[in-house]
Motif scaffolding. Structure first.
Motif, PDB file in Angstrom:
ATOM      1  N   PHE A  19       0.833  -1.194   0.000  1.00 47.42           N
ATOM      2  CA  PHE A  19       0.000   0.000   0.000  1.00 47.42           C
ATOM      3  C   PHE A  19       0.878   1.258   0.000  1.00 47.42           C
ATOM      4  CE2 PHE A  19      -2.512   3.373   1.756  1.00 47.42           C
ATOM      5  CZ  PHE A  19      -3.835   3.114   1.420  1.00 47.42           C
ATOM      6  N   ILE A  20       1.852   1.297   0.895  1.00 50.04           N
ATOM      7  CA  ILE A  20       2.728   2.469   1.030  1.00 50.04           C
ATOM      8  C   ILE A  20       3.586   2.656  -0.218  1.00 50.04           C
ATOM      9  CG2 ILE A  20       4.675   3.427   2.332  1.00 50.04           C
ATOM     10  CD1 ILE A  20       3.495   2.021   4.811  1.00 50.04           C
ATOM     11  N   VAL A  21       4.147   1.524  -0.715  1.00 50.58           N
ATOM     12  CA  VAL A  21       5.020   1.607  -1.898  1.00 50.58           C
ATOM     13  C   VAL A  21       4.253   2.144  -3.099  1.00 50.58           C
ATOM     14  CG1 VAL A  21       6.338   0.245  -3.570  1.00 50.58           C
ATOM     15  CG2 VAL A  21       6.623  -0.170  -1.121  1.00 50.58           C
ATOM     16  N   ILE A  22       3.043   1.609  -3.355  1.00 48.90           N
ATOM     17  CA  ILE A  22       2.244   2.056  -4.497  1.00 48.90           C
ATOM     18  C   ILE A  22       1.861   3.528  -4.354  1.00 48.90           C
ATOM     19  CG2 ILE A  22       0.007   1.805  -5.630  1.00 48.90           C
ATOM     20  CD1 ILE A  22       1.980  -0.268  -6.469  1.00 48.90           C
ATOM     21  N   THR A  23       1.502   3.933  -3.139  1.00 51.62           N
ATOM     22  CA  THR A  23       1.129   5.331  -2.904  1.00 51.62           C
ATOM     23  C   THR A  23       2.294   6.262  -3.201  1.00 51.62           C
ATOM     24  OG1 THR A  23      -0.462   4.662  -1.209  1.00 51.62           O
ATOM     25  CG2 THR A  23       0.241   6.958  -1.199  1.00 51.62           C
ATOM     26  N   LEU A  24       3.497   5.901  -2.716  1.00 54.54           N
ATOM     27  CA  LEU A  24       4.677   6.744  -2.944  1.00 54.54           C
ATOM     28  C   LEU A  24       5.056   6.777  -4.423  1.00 54.54           C
ATOM     29  CD1 LEU A  24       6.874   5.764   0.148  1.00 54.54           C
ATOM     30  CD2 LEU A  24       5.553   7.860  -0.193  1.00 54.54           C
ATOM     31  N   LEU A  25       4.992   5.629  -5.097  1.00 50.07           N
ATOM     32  CA  LEU A  25       5.308   5.593  -6.529  1.00 50.07           C
ATOM     33  C   LEU A  25       4.321   6.430  -7.337  1.00 50.07           C
ATOM     34  CD1 LEU A  25       6.265   1.830  -7.069  1.00 50.07           C
ATOM     35  CD2 LEU A  25       7.790   3.809  -7.160  1.00 50.07           C
ATOM     36  N   THR A  26       3.051   6.365  -6.957  1.00 48.29           N
ATOM     37  CA  THR A  26       2.039   7.173  -7.643  1.00 48.29           C
ATOM     38  C   THR A  26       2.303   8.660  -7.444  1.00 48.29           C
ATOM     39  OG1 THR A  26       0.407   5.431  -7.284  1.00 48.29           O
ATOM     40  CG2 THR A  26      -0.428   7.602  -7.876  1.00 48.29           C
ATOM     41  N   ALA A  27       2.651   9.048  -6.216  1.00 45.24           N
ATOM     42  CA  ALA A  27       2.959  10.446  -5.929  1.00 45.24           C
ATOM     43  C   ALA A  27       4.162  10.911  -6.745  1.00 45.24           C
ATOM     44  CB  ALA A  27       3.218  10.626  -4.444  1.00 45.24           C
ATOM     45  N   PHE A  28       5.190  10.033  -6.846  1.00 40.51           N
ATOM     46  CA  PHE A  28       6.392  10.379  -7.613  1.00 40.51           C
ATOM     47  C   PHE A  28       6.060  10.552  -9.095  1.00 40.51           C
ATOM     48  CE2 PHE A  28       9.928   8.896 -10.263  1.00 40.51           C
ATOM     49  CZ  PHE A  28      10.900   9.830  -9.908  1.00 40.51           C
ATOM     50  N   ALA A  29       5.285   9.595  -9.643  1.00 41.68           N
ATOM     51  CA  ALA A  29       4.922   9.680 -11.058  1.00 41.68           C
ATOM     52  C   ALA A  29       4.053  10.899 -11.332  1.00 41.68           C
ATOM     53  CB  ALA A  29       4.195   8.399 -11.482  1.00 41.68           C
ATOM     54  N   PHE A  30       3.167  11.208 -10.401  1.00 42.10           N
ATOM     55  CA  PHE A  30       2.256  12.351 -10.554  1.00 42.10           C
ATOM     56  C   PHE A  30       3.046  13.661 -10.603  1.00 42.10           C
ATOM     57  CE2 PHE A  30      -2.198  13.412 -10.486  1.00 42.10           C
ATOM     58  CZ  PHE A  30      -2.223  14.747 -10.116  1.00 42.10           C
ATOM     59  N   THR A  31       4.015  13.824  -9.705  1.00 37.87           N
ATOM     60  CA  THR A  31       4.799  15.063  -9.658  1.00 37.87           C
ATOM     61  C   THR A  31       5.731  15.178 -10.853  1.00 37.87           C
ATOM     62  OG1 THR A  31       6.402  13.943  -8.225  1.00 37.87           O
ATOM     63  CG2 THR A  31       4.702  15.254  -7.157  1.00 37.87           C
ATOM     64  N   ALA A  32       6.199  14.022 -11.350  1.00 35.53           N
ATOM     65  CA  ALA A  32       7.114  14.052 -12.499  1.00 35.53           C
ATOM     66  C   ALA A  32       6.388  14.359 -13.796  1.00 35.53           C
ATOM     67  CB  ALA A  32       7.852  12.712 -12.617  1.00 35.53           C
ATOM     68  N   ALA A  33       5.111  13.982 -13.885  1.00 39.25           N
ATOM     69  CA  ALA A  33       4.369  14.121 -15.139  1.00 39.25           C
ATOM     70  C   ALA A  33       3.633  15.442 -15.261  1.00 39.25           C
ATOM     71  CB  ALA A  33       3.370  12.973 -15.271  1.00 39.25           C
ATOM     72  N   LYS A  34       3.408  16.129 -14.140  1.00 41.53           N
ATOM     73  CA  LYS A  34       2.623  17.353 -14.184  1.00 41.53           C
ATOM     74  C   LYS A  34       3.391  18.495 -13.532  1.00 41.53           C
ATOM     75  CE  LYS A  34      -2.003  15.364 -14.371  1.00 41.53           C
ATOM     76  NZ  LYS A  34      -3.381  15.454 -13.842  1.00 41.53           N
ATOM     77  N   SER A  35       2.842  19.669 -13.716  1.00 47.09           N
ATOM     78  CA  SER A  35       3.423  20.857 -13.082  1.00 47.09           C
ATOM     79  C   SER A  35       2.306  21.644 -12.408  1.00 47.09           C
ATOM     80  CB  SER A  35       4.124  21.738 -14.121  1.00 47.09           C
ATOM     81  OG  SER A  35       3.201  22.157 -15.120  1.00 47.09           O
ATOM     82  N   GLY A  36       2.649  22.331 -11.350  1.00 47.49           N
ATOM     83  CA  GLY A  36       1.657  23.092 -10.631  1.00 47.49           C
ATOM     84  C   GLY A  36       1.878  23.028  -9.136  1.00 47.49           C
ATOM     85  N   GLU A  37       0.904  23.525  -8.383  1.00 45.48           N
ATOM     86  CA  GLU A  37       1.036  23.582  -6.926  1.00 45.48           C
ATOM     87  C   GLU A  37       0.451  22.327  -6.280  1.00 45.48           C
ATOM     88  OE1 GLU A  37      -0.934  27.095  -5.649  1.00 45.48           O
ATOM     89  OE2 GLU A  37       0.527  28.451  -6.561  1.00 45.48           O
ATOM     90  N   ASN A  38       0.977  22.002  -5.104  1.00 43.51           N
ATOM     91  CA  ASN A  38       0.478  20.889  -4.276  1.00 43.51           C
ATOM     92  C   ASN A  38       0.466  19.556  -5.021  1.00 43.51           C
ATOM     93  OD1 ASN A  38      -0.068  22.740  -2.152  1.00 43.51           O
ATOM     94  ND2 ASN A  38      -2.066  23.210  -3.073  1.00 43.51           N
ATOM     95  N   LEU A  39       1.452  19.345  -5.906  1.00 45.19           N
ATOM     96  CA  LEU A  39       1.478  18.106  -6.674  1.00 45.19           C
ATOM     97  C   LEU A  39       1.721  16.888  -5.786  1.00 45.19           C
ATOM     98  CD1 LEU A  39       3.401  19.144  -9.908  1.00 45.19           C
ATOM     99  CD2 LEU A  39       0.962  18.713  -9.645  1.00 45.19           C
ATOM    100  N   LEU A  40       2.591  17.063  -4.779  1.00 45.60           N
ATOM    101  CA  LEU A  40       2.893  15.923  -3.909  1.00 45.60           C
ATOM    102  C   LEU A  40       1.646  15.461  -3.157  1.00 45.60           C
ATOM    103  CD1 LEU A  40       4.943  13.985  -2.720  1.00 45.60           C
ATOM    104  CD2 LEU A  40       5.477  15.699  -0.959  1.00 45.60           C
ATOM    105  N   ILE A  41       0.884  16.425  -2.639  1.00 43.42           N
ATOM    106  CA  ILE A  41      -0.348  16.077  -1.909  1.00 43.42           C
ATOM    107  C   ILE A  41      -1.353  15.417  -2.845  1.00 43.42           C
ATOM    108  CG2 ILE A  41      -2.318  17.028  -0.664  1.00 43.42           C
ATOM    109  CD1 ILE A  41      -0.461  19.178   0.422  1.00 43.42           C
ATOM    110  N   LYS A  42      -1.492  15.972  -4.061  1.00 38.79           N
ATOM    111  CA  LYS A  42      -2.416  15.393  -5.031  1.00 38.79           C
ATOM    112  C   LYS A  42      -1.981  13.982  -5.423  1.00 38.79           C
ATOM    113  CE  LYS A  42      -3.904  19.812  -7.050  1.00 38.79           C
ATOM    114  NZ  LYS A  42      -3.901  20.633  -8.277  1.00 38.79           N
ATOM    115  N   GLY A  43      -0.661  13.800  -5.597  1.00 35.54           N
ATOM    116  CA  GLY A  43      -0.143  12.479  -5.952  1.00 35.54           C
ATOM    117  C   GLY A  43      -0.392  11.465  -4.849  1.00 35.54           C
ATOM    118  N   LEU A  44      -0.156  11.871  -3.601  1.00 35.53           N
ATOM    119  CA  LEU A  44      -0.400  10.972  -2.468  1.00 35.53           C
ATOM    120  C   LEU A  44      -1.879  10.620  -2.366  1.00 35.53           C
ATOM    121  CD1 LEU A  44       1.935  12.539   0.247  1.00 35.53           C
ATOM    122  CD2 LEU A  44       2.232  10.324  -0.882  1.00 35.53           C
TER     123      LEU A  44
END
Length: 313
Positions: A19-44
């Motif tokens: 659960f934790i690994v998938i959540t962190l990987l999703t957050a990483f991919a989300f921040t790498a693919a997009k730009s803007g504010e609060n990306l880490l929170i949105k990814g998590l």
């Protein structure tokens, strides 16, 4: 909360690590693919939502699997136009490996899809006949499941008493717990028909015999249990009871040979108790896909007894 076996899937450490690994990987991919504010929170948050959906699916299928073996559900199917649904599900599940094995490479599938699918589907009639004949030969099999100390043996005692009150002859063995205060120090075997007892498992630091967990196995007790089970013949006994089938039997020891013998002979009705953590292993080892699984932690003892009483042939 009603489906304890389903919730246990979520209590395993491996699930939460994943659960934790998938959540962190999703957050990483989300921040790498997009730009803007609060990306880490949105990814998590996205990762959490994905895992939550997965948990719902895991629990949901576990619940569905449990209820498909619920005697009340099976009886409902029998009385309605859905009477063939359990058999259809069994046929589908058992035929899937053969279906996959017969699928050729992609090019062959594209060139001649009709003949390939016809070849697979043409096996359906023979598989259906095989399942029906196996089910008819074995009679009714009930697996009483529950956690350690949840009351499987107590339930079986009540069930046997109901059988006696209804003039249903049952034979086999019960495993009575031996207590010292709040600690379990061993188990005695009880001949259901005669009430005769024999020591089976004991805690002994000087044990020179085979062990299972923290208990030593009494050779005399083991021979006693095998003799009782092997003496069961049908139709002399309408119901055979074995308490319990566990890791000893899964490894080919204990009552494994006696259980296999009963199944080969085509028992009329068989009731075995199994710890819920071993249910799937027992079903797989003895090919008991048609057995009715009754989890005593999920229904009352009265409901469980009535389900078996109404289901025996």
């Amino acid at each position: 909360l009603r489906y304890k076996r389903a919730l246990r899937q979520l209590s395993k450490p491996g699930f939460w690590i994943f659960f934790i690994v998938i959540t962190l990987l999703t957050a990483f991919a989300f921040t790498a693919a997009k730009s803007g504010e609060n990306l880490l929170i949105k990814g998590l948050l996205t990762g959490f939502q994905m895992n939550f959906r997965a948990a719902v699916v895991v629990v949901g299928f576990s619940v569905i699997g449990t209820e498909l073996y619920n005697p009340a559900v099976r009886d409902y199917f029998v009385r309605t136009s859905f009477r063939n649904l359990p058999l259809a599900l069994e046929l589908s599940a058992e035929s899937l490996p053969a279906f996959i094995a017969n699928i050729p490479d992609f090019k062959s599938l594209v060139r001649n899809p009709v003949s390939i699918f016809y070849q697979v589907l043409s096996q359906a009639d023979s598989r259906l006949s095989e399942i029906k004949s196996r089910k008819a030969a074995r009679g009714r099999i009930f697996i009483v499941s529950g956690a350690v100390g949840e009351g499987k043996t107590t339930f079986l005692k009540k069930m046997i008493e109901v059988f006696r009150n209804n003039n249903i002859k049952a034979g086999g063995i019960l495993a009575e717990r031996i207590m010292s205060g709040t600690l379990t120090t061993g188990y005695d075997l009880v001949n259901i028909e005669t009430g005769e007892k024999a020591a089976f498992l004991r805690q002994d630091e000087k044990c020179n015999t085979e062990k299972i967990g923290k208990f030593c196995i009494s050779r005399e007790g083991l021979d006693f249990g095998i003799k009782v089970i092997d003496s069961l013949s049908f139709p002399d006994y309408r119901v055979a009871v074995i308490d319990e089938i566990g890791m000893l039997e899964i490894s080919g020891k204990g009552w494994a040979g006696s259980l296999s013998g009963l199944l080969r002979e085509g028992v009329q009705n068989l009731v075995i108790s199994v710890r819920d953590s071993n249910v799937e292993k027992v079903i797989t080892k003895w090919d008991l896909q048609t057995a009715t699984v009754i989890n005593i932690g999920e229904i009352s003892n009265d409901e469980a007894v009535n389900a078996i009483l109404n289901g025996i042939s």
